[in-house]
Scaffold this motif. Structure first.
Motif, PDB file in Angstrom:
ATOM      1  N   LEU A 125       0.827  -1.207   0.000  1.00  0.00           N
ATOM      2  CA  LEU A 125       0.000   0.000   0.000  1.00  0.00           C
ATOM      3  C   LEU A 125       0.865   1.263   0.000  1.00  0.00           C
ATOM      4  O   LEU A 125       0.542   2.248  -0.661  1.00  0.00           O
ATOM      5  N   SER A 126       1.967   1.226   0.733  1.00  0.00           N
ATOM      6  CA  SER A 126       2.845   2.395   0.781  1.00  0.00           C
ATOM      7  C   SER A 126       3.546   2.610  -0.553  1.00  0.00           C
ATOM      8  O   SER A 126       3.709   3.752  -1.002  1.00  0.00           O
ATOM      9  N   GLY A 127       3.942   1.502  -1.200  1.00  0.00           N
ATOM     10  CA  GLY A 127       4.664   1.626  -2.456  1.00  0.00           C
ATOM     11  C   GLY A 127       3.780   1.978  -3.635  1.00  0.00           C
ATOM     12  O   GLY A 127       4.146   2.808  -4.468  1.00  0.00           O
ATOM     13  N   VAL A 128       2.595   1.373  -3.711  1.00  0.00           N
ATOM     14  CA  VAL A 128       1.720   1.587  -4.866  1.00  0.00           C
ATOM     15  C   VAL A 128       0.966   2.904  -4.759  1.00  0.00           C
ATOM     16  O   VAL A 128       0.868   3.675  -5.717  1.00  0.00           O
ATOM     17  N   PHE A 129       0.420   3.187  -3.566  1.00  0.00           N
ATOM     18  CA  PHE A 129      -0.436   4.360  -3.412  1.00  0.00           C
ATOM     19  C   PHE A 129       0.250   5.521  -2.691  1.00  0.00           C
ATOM     20  O   PHE A 129      -0.347   6.584  -2.535  1.00  0.00           O
ATOM     21  N   ASN A 130       1.470   5.282  -2.202  1.00  0.00           N
ATOM     22  CA  ASN A 130       2.180   6.308  -1.440  1.00  0.00           C
ATOM     23  C   ASN A 130       1.356   6.752  -0.232  1.00  0.00           C
ATOM     24  O   ASN A 130       1.256   7.932   0.095  1.00  0.00           O
ATOM     25  N   VAL A 131       0.724   5.758   0.411  1.00  0.00           N
ATOM     26  CA  VAL A 131      -0.096   6.015   1.600  1.00  0.00           C
ATOM     27  C   VAL A 131       0.685   5.547   2.826  1.00  0.00           C
ATOM     28  O   VAL A 131       1.024   4.366   2.937  1.00  0.00           O
ATOM     29  N   PRO A 132       0.978   6.419   3.772  1.00  0.00           N
ATOM     30  CA  PRO A 132       1.778   6.037   4.944  1.00  0.00           C
ATOM     31  C   PRO A 132       0.959   5.284   5.988  1.00  0.00           C
ATOM     32  O   PRO A 132       0.810   5.717   7.134  1.00  0.00           O
ATOM     33  N   ILE A 133       0.398   4.140   5.591  1.00  0.00           N
ATOM     34  CA  ILE A 133      -0.458   3.377   6.496  1.00  0.00           C
ATOM     35  C   ILE A 133       0.411   2.443   7.346  1.00  0.00           C
ATOM     36  O   ILE A 133       1.270   1.737   6.831  1.00  0.00           O
TER      37      ILE A 133
END
Length: 417
Positions: A125-133
């Protein structure tokens, strides 16, 4: 159990095949000209008389984050009542910054259906969407989803209690550093997975389904299942065929095993042919003929495997060996081996439960063990719900998204129609 057909691998002659299809209008169209035409001054004139010779489509995905800002509006003075009027946020908007339901559903789906660990889900999720979850947030999402599917799983358990037949199976998994047991009860429409420290009768009773059921229980002859006398029993034909095949391959002198294999397969084919003709039962003469052949093969089996003589002074039960134990089982449970031929609604094998419980092995192979018992239970709750939803015609991601939105019961909509 399939034998080699001798055919080449891949699609056979006459097979229509499948291919990617574009179901909507393309978002972009790119024209490809000859290299000589790219910068030709007469290009525009030629394009007026050109035609499309061939079309090819490239289907791709654009990962994009969609941020919605919710603004709370206040009217200082209402012109009608003179009071201040302030709106309210939707019930699902609870924090200053939070993740949306689609992103939450994707995180849960990756961790459960995709069998991806929490850390890898975070990386994707962090790599594909750049979301810091964070990993902890993903864990909380899975826990919330597990709580939201409990009502749907309760419905599945109740449906299984009243079902004509149900399949039972169990398999081991590691949770909190110890081997635990996943128990599965399912049929063609419903699935319930249950975690327990025990493999046997105690765990099955705590599951709370079999002892309140009727109908038929299909299983692999695991001893604790026989403790339930409130149901009929059907032994899995696939398990028996595998055992018989092992005897044929490892004990060539055991002629009865091949005969019994042929008996089982012929009885299965006779039922399938009768169903294809619209019949609901085999003729009593057919059943009698197979019954007599069953007894004849059992007599031959005991002749080839006489009971071992007890040695002088020997105490306890004489060791019988795997072959003789199988013969004893087939002889003692003749009715349970052949029940599928008497009741056409009872399946021949226990493959339904085998498929429904397989996900636990895939999960542990991909992600390793479960760190906690609670985490394992949450995973099984979600997978019980997803399996049931798929059987009702929903995709796995759609099912997860419905659960995240608090609408897990919608998978049973067609049951009430």
């Amino acid at each position: 159990m399939r034998e080699k057909s001798g055919k080449k691998q891949g699609g056979q002659k006459g097979h229509s095949g499948t291919h990617l299809a574009v179901l909507s209008e393309p978002d972009h169209v790119i024209n490809h000209l000859h290299a000589d035409c790219q910068h030709c001054p007469k290009r525009e004139i030629c394009m007026m008389n050109s035609e499309v010779k061939e079309i090819r489509h490239e289907i791709d995905m654009i990962a994009q984050v969609d941020v919605t800002e919710h603004e709370l509006i206040t009217i200082p003075v209402c012109p009608i009542c003179g009071e201040a009027k302030t709106g309210s946020f939707p019930a699902e908007i609870k924090a200053v910054v939070q993740y949306g339901q689609n992103l939450e559903a994707l995180a849960v789906a990756l961790n459960t259906i995709g069998a991806v660990s929490f850390n890898r889900t975070h990386d994707i999720l962090s790599g594909v969407f750049n979301v810091p979850i964070s990993v902890g947030t993903i864990k909380n999402m899975v826990s919330r989803c597990a709580a939201k599917v409990e009502e749907a799983n309760t419905v599945s358990a109740e449906k299984l209690k009243s079902a004509h037949h149900k399949h039972g199976d169990e398999t081991g998994c590691r949770a909190d550093g110890k081997t635990r047991w996943t128990h599965c009860l399912s049929n063609e429409l419903y699935t319930v997975l249950f975690l327990h420290d025990k493999r046997g009768h105690i765990a099955m009773e705590e599951m709370g389904i079999i002892q309140y059921s009727g109908g038929t229980l299909v299983h692999d002859c695991w001893a604790p299942y026989w403790c339930f006398t409130n149901v009929k029993h059907q032994l899995c034909g696939a398990h028996l065929l595998r055992e018989l095949k092992g005897i044929v391959e490892n004990h060539p002198k055991q002629t009865w095993a091949k005969k019994f294999t042929t008996l089982l397969l012929n009885l299965k084919r006779a039922k399938e042919k009768a169903i294809a003709k619209g019949k609901t039962a085999l003729h009593r003469n057919t059943l009698k003929r197979y019954s007599n052949l069953y007894d004849e093969i059992m007599r031959a089996a005991y002749e080839e495997n006489p009971l071992p003589e007890r040695k002088p002074g020997q105490r306890g039960r004489t060791k019988r060996g795997k072959v003789l134990c199988l013969i004893d089982r087939l002889s003692a449970h003749k009715g349970e081996v052949c029940l599928f031929a008497h009741d056409f609604d009872v399946p021949f094998d226990n493959n339904q439960a085998e498929r429904d419980i397989r996900n636990i092995k895939v999960k542990t192979k991909v992600s390793g063990c479960f760190r906690s018992v609670d985490g394992a239970k949450e995973y099984l709750k979600i997978m019980s719900y997803v399996s049931t939803a798929i059987k009702h015609g929903f995709t796995s991601f759609d099912a997860i998204r419905r659960a995240v939105m608090g609408n897990s019961m919608s998978i049973f909509a067609q049951d009430s129609e």
